[in-house]
Design an enzyme around this catalytic site. Structure first.
Site, PDB file in Angstrom:
ATOM      1  N   SER A  97       1.539 -10.840  -5.070  1.00 27.14           N
ATOM      2  CA  SER A  97       2.134  -9.655  -5.680  1.00 27.14           C
ATOM      3  C   SER A  97       3.617  -9.562  -5.308  1.00 27.14           C
ATOM      4  O   SER A  97       4.380 -10.468  -5.615  1.00 27.14           O
ATOM      5  CB  SER A  97       1.351  -8.401  -5.271  1.00 27.14           C
ATOM      6  OG  SER A  97       1.795  -7.263  -5.965  1.00 27.14           O
ATOM      7  N   HIS A 201      -0.616  -3.985 -11.151  1.00 27.92           N
ATOM      8  CA  HIS A 201      -1.094  -5.139 -11.927  1.00 27.92           C
ATOM      9  C   HIS A 201      -2.130  -4.735 -12.986  1.00 27.92           C
ATOM     10  O   HIS A 201      -3.088  -5.460 -13.244  1.00 27.92           O
ATOM     11  CB  HIS A 201      -1.637  -6.225 -10.991  1.00 27.92           C
ATOM     12  CG  HIS A 201      -0.612  -6.688 -10.002  1.00 27.92           C
ATOM     13  ND1 HIS A 201       0.489  -7.426 -10.383  1.00 27.92           N
ATOM     14  CD2 HIS A 201      -0.499  -6.471  -8.669  1.00 27.92           C
ATOM     15  CE1 HIS A 201       1.232  -7.650  -9.310  1.00 27.92           C
ATOM     16  NE2 HIS A 201       0.665  -7.082  -8.264  1.00 27.92           N
TER      17      HIS A 201
END
Length: 316
Positions: A97, A201
């Site tokens: 991430s 996300h």
């Protein structure tokens, strides 16, 4: 071959930067970064409590700064985007991430100031997107991935992180996550809420993508100097422009760390070092990549052992 990896949001803990700032030159370096992005990284890394560093706009630049600082202390060439300098170059790099921005520095795609400016914009944009609806993320421990993914979709949740080693992270509204706690997929041992401030996300982050794209237009990325493995599909990316494009789009798309680890395996990885605040990714690697040596840089006390691992698995 050694892979250098950087953790994502949720890895931070109160005071985790304290010991690193005691290293020679570290405090001055962090102060310069703080001035550049308008955020007191030293304060948040040493004195702030858990709620303060849970704030997305704080956590993300703090994690990237910590990763760069610890890699520099280890002696990583590309921590200053200079593959011709002293130190070592890892065989490959990746980040989970927001850790992908840290990895972009290790690969020489972005310099430190550009990366911290980008992650500051990323954190602010994602915090703003997260404020629209109360959302969050929870980790599923155990279970069959295909069964879990189908179950999440029935509940309206997104499998935002497919981490491998039996771990999937679900993201969605707090109501959807509460329903998941009451109705776990078959085979899942436990549902663990994560210390993050939104459903990252997922489609909930779509507003942040446009703002990050605008910020990215001001940057001039270089092509990676070492193998850069992307969260999108686990593929090694050779173009700096493509790395930057993927960093922008990844905000609203699932992290496929399972595929990243598959690529590590294909590359012939023999050791993994996770930069500060390490632990999460090395834990996954221990289960998914048996036989691969792992080390997490939690404090400067881990540096000597990390340097020994570097000496065993890379060439200076």
């Amino acid at each position: 071959m050694l892979v250098l990896v950087a953790p994502g949001q949720g890895a931070q803990t109160p005071g985790f930067l304290t010991d690193w700032l005691a290293l020679p030159g570290a405090a001055d370096r962090v102060a310069a970064w703080s001035d550049a992005i308008g955020l007191d990284l030293a304060h948040f890394g040493t004195k702030a409590d858990a709620d303060e560093i849970r704030d997305t706009s704080v956590a993300q630049p703090l994690l990237v700064a910590a990763g760069i600082l610890s890699a520099a202390a280890l002696g990583t060439q590309t921590s200053v985007a200079d593959a011709t300098g002293p130190g070592f170059a890892p065989g490959a790099v990746a980040g989970h991430s927001v850790g992908e921005i840290t990895a972009a520095v290790f690969a020489g795609v972005l310099d430190e100031t550009a990366a911290l400016s980008l992650v500051r914009r990323r954190g602010l944009a994602m915090a703003e997107a997260a404020a629209v609806t109360e959302t969050g993320m929870s980790a599923l421990l155990g279970g069959d991935p295909e069964v879990s993914v189908a179950h999440l979709e029935r509940l309206g949740l997104t499998p935002a992180n497919v981490n491998g080693a039996g771990q999937i992270v679900a993201a969605g509204t707090m109501e959807q996550l509460a329903a998941l706690t009451e109705d776990k997929p078959e085979g899942v041992r436990k549902v663990v809420p994560l210390k993050v401030a939104g459903a990252f996300h997922t489609h909930h982050m779509a507003p942040a993508v446009d703002k990050l794209a605008e910020a990215a237009k001001t940057l001039t990325p270089a092509d990676p100097k070492v193998t850069y493995v992307s969260n999108k599909d686990g593929r090694a990316v050779t173009s700096g422009t493509e790395v930057l494009d993927r960093l922008v789009g990844q905000v609203a798309n699932p992290v496929r760390w399972d595929l990243c680890m598959e690529t590590f395996k294909e590359l012939g990885v023999t050791a993994i070092i996770e930069v500060c605040p390490g632990g999460t990714l090395t834990g996954l690697a221990k289960r998914a990549l048996p036989g691969v040596k792992t080390l997490a840089l939690k404090t400067p006390d881990n540096l000597d052992a990390a340097r020994e691992l570097v000496a065993e698995h890379t060439q200076a």
